[in-house]
Scaffold this active site. Structure first.
Site, mmCIF file in Angstrom:
data_model
loop_
_atom_site.group_PDB
_atom_site.id
_atom_site.type_symbol
_atom_site.label_atom_id
_atom_site.label_comp_id
_atom_site.label_asym_id
_atom_site.label_seq_id
_atom_site.Cartn_x
_atom_site.Cartn_y
_atom_site.Cartn_z
ATOM 1 N N ALA A 1 29.989 -125.275 104.042
ATOM 2 C CA ALA A 1 29.284 -126.490 103.645
ATOM 3 C C ALA A 1 28.800 -127.237 104.879
ATOM 4 C CB ALA A 1 30.207 -127.370 102.802
ATOM 5 N N ALA B 1 20.708 -134.189 105.820
ATOM 6 C CA ALA B 1 20.881 -133.394 107.044
ATOM 7 C C ALA B 1 20.804 -131.911 106.731
ATOM 8 C CB ALA B 1 22.225 -133.719 107.696
ATOM 9 N N ILE C 1 24.968 -125.724 98.509
ATOM 10 C CA ILE C 1 26.060 -124.889 98.991
ATOM 11 C C ILE C 1 26.182 -123.632 98.150
ATOM 12 C CG2 ILE C 1 28.490 -124.803 99.603
ATOM 13 C CD1 ILE C 1 26.668 -126.823 101.196
ATOM 14 N N GLU D 1 24.117 -114.060 111.265
ATOM 15 C CA GLU D 1 23.566 -114.583 110.019
ATOM 16 C C GLU D 1 22.071 -114.286 109.929
ATOM 17 O OE1 GLU D 1 22.891 -118.884 107.723
ATOM 18 O OE2 GLU D 1 24.256 -118.734 109.436
ATOM 19 N N ARG E 1 -1.593 -97.519 86.877
ATOM 20 C CA ARG E 1 -2.399 -98.520 86.183
ATOM 21 C C ARG E 1 -3.884 -98.205 86.340
ATOM 22 N NH1 ARG E 1 -2.784 -102.203 82.123
ATOM 23 N NH2 ARG E 1 -4.049 -104.017 82.739
ATOM 24 N N GLN F 1 -10.954 -98.642 96.959
ATOM 25 C CA GLN F 1 -10.745 -98.766 98.401
ATOM 26 C C GLN F 1 -9.963 -100.010 98.768
ATOM 27 O OE1 GLN F 1 -13.938 -99.899 101.245
ATOM 28 N NE2 GLN F 1 -13.667 -97.827 102.085
ATOM 29 N N HIS G 1 -0.322 -106.379 90.855
ATOM 30 C CA HIS G 1 0.162 -106.131 89.497
ATOM 31 C C HIS G 1 -0.660 -106.889 88.456
ATOM 32 C CE1 HIS G 1 3.757 -104.251 91.221
ATOM 33 N NE2 HIS G 1 4.129 -103.911 90.005
ATOM 34 N N GLY H 1 -1.833 -109.627 85.836
ATOM 35 C CA GLY H 1 -1.086 -110.480 84.926
ATOM 36 C C GLY H 1 0.345 -110.023 84.717
#
Length: 380
Positions: A125, A131, A158, A243, A269, A280, A339, A341
């Site tokens: 946390a 902040a 958090i 991280e 498709r 192209q 893709h 809709g």
């Protein structure tokens, strides 16, 4: 290009992770998304499978490996499965290092076995309503009362906030110390005065419980200080490289997966009597994304190896985090567009990836913060 950073042991681990996802995660993930939280049973299952505490020494129930490539495999597979809401990476790669590197022997024996078994879900946390990236603005205080700390303040955004049994709280222990007057105080579930607010309603990663936390005169035992008093700033900076590279690994994995499913889609498709892949413009879009992913993957794999060997610095970790997450955002947008809709329909993986991945450029340090770190290093 053939990836060269993994061994047969890593490949075997990848197969284990995929089997775990197929059995313990994917059949339940839709329900978790609706519930806004991952089942505790899944955390316990991850512990039984040995997916938690990879870097924790075996004597505390962990995997006993410092090879970050195993964490990279986990991040890649959870991302490709479309299950980023199960925050195993947060638990292992972000919170784990604080406990293994800063905890006393007594603290390790108290907290790490549950950390590895999945019985103890963790959170950190730091962010407050006023902040975020600016640590100097943190107002949560931990007052030294002789035999305990008296904790007051609030935190927001958090991750694991609802489930967490153990929360590492960044609090001010020296009022006049600025960012260097902060300490890490560990608050455990059930502490009087520790309250959880609402499970925040997010646009993506809905199964990942993200909460507000409140501390009202919480008496925290003195032995729950993690690391040095007023040492949080240094502790936080030390762990940020891992991280950020972990977030970057998830970013490139997401971009590659989106490219794979979109490539299949445009082959199948049809528009104007022929597959989209015959146009192209579509081929150019796929070519550009494939090239960007290939170049980024090469850099990220180098960062993973460097981090495993202990040579990755904060600047290159920041480069990786910025570039990979911004690429993920661009690829998600372009793939949704291709893709049509259908890309806007929640049932399509590209739609969920679009919303799930948007936070990647925000947490762990925003793109703007990454650029500032890199720029300062070059122009100091």
């Amino acid at each position: 290009m053939q990836r060269q950073i993994f061994t047969e042991e890593h490949d075997a681990f990848r197969a284990t992770v995929r089997a775990f996802l197929d059995k313990e995660v994917l059949p339940y993930y839709e329900q978790w998304e609706k519930d806004g939280i991952v089942s505790r049973d899944a955390w316990l299952a991850a512990g039984r499978q040995g997916l938690l505490g990879l870097a924790v020494p075996e004597e505390y129930g962990g995997g006993g490996t410092t090879d970050f490539r195993y964490s990279a495999v986990l991040a890649e597979e959870f991302t490709r499965a479309g299950a980023p809401g199960f925050a195993v990476g947060l638990h292992n790669d972000i919170i784990g290092p604080y406990l293994t590197s800063l905890a006393t022997e007594e603290q390790k024996r108290r907290w790490l076995p549950g950390f590895c078994s999945g019985e103890t879900v963790t959170a950190i946390a730091m962010t407050e309503p006023g902040a975020g990236s600016d640590l100097q603005a943190i107002r949560t205080t931990a007052e030294d009362k002789g035999d305990h700390w008296l904790l007051n303040g609030s935190k927001t955004f958090i991750s694991n906030g609802i489930l967490a049994d153990l929360v590492i709280v960044v609090a001010r222990t020296t009022p006049e110390g600025g960012a260097k007057g902060l300490s890490l105080i560990v608050v455990e579930r059930g502490a009087e005065g520790f309250e959880r607010g609402r499970n925040l309603d997010k646009i993506g990663q809905r199964s990942q419980d993200t909460a507000e936390l409140f501390f009202h005169d919480v008496r925290v035992p003195k032995e729950n200080l993690l690391g040095e008093r007023d040492g949080a700033f240094l502790h936080l900076m030390t762990n940020l490289a891992q991280e950020r590279v972990a977030i970057a690994v998830a970013g490139i994995a997401a971009a590659e997966h989106l490219l794979e499913i979109t490539t299949r889609y445009v082959k199948e498709r049809e528009a104007f009597g022929r597959p989209l892949a015959k146009l192209q413009h579509i081929r150019f879009e796929i070519a550009e994304m494939a090239t960007e992913c290939a170049v980024t993957r090469t850099f990220l794999d180098r960062c993973v190896v460097d981090h495993t060997e202990g040579t990755l610095d904060a600047v290159h970790a920041s480069m990786a985090k910025w570039w990979a997450t911004e690429l993920q955002k661009r690829v998600a947008d372009r793939c949704l567009q291709l893709h049509g809709g259908y890309g806007y329909m929640a049932e399509y993986p590209v739609a969920r990836a679009f919303t799930d991945g948007r936070v990647q450029t925000l947490y762990g340090g925003t793109t703007e913060i990454m650029k500032e770190i890199i720029g300062r290093s070059l122009l100091a």
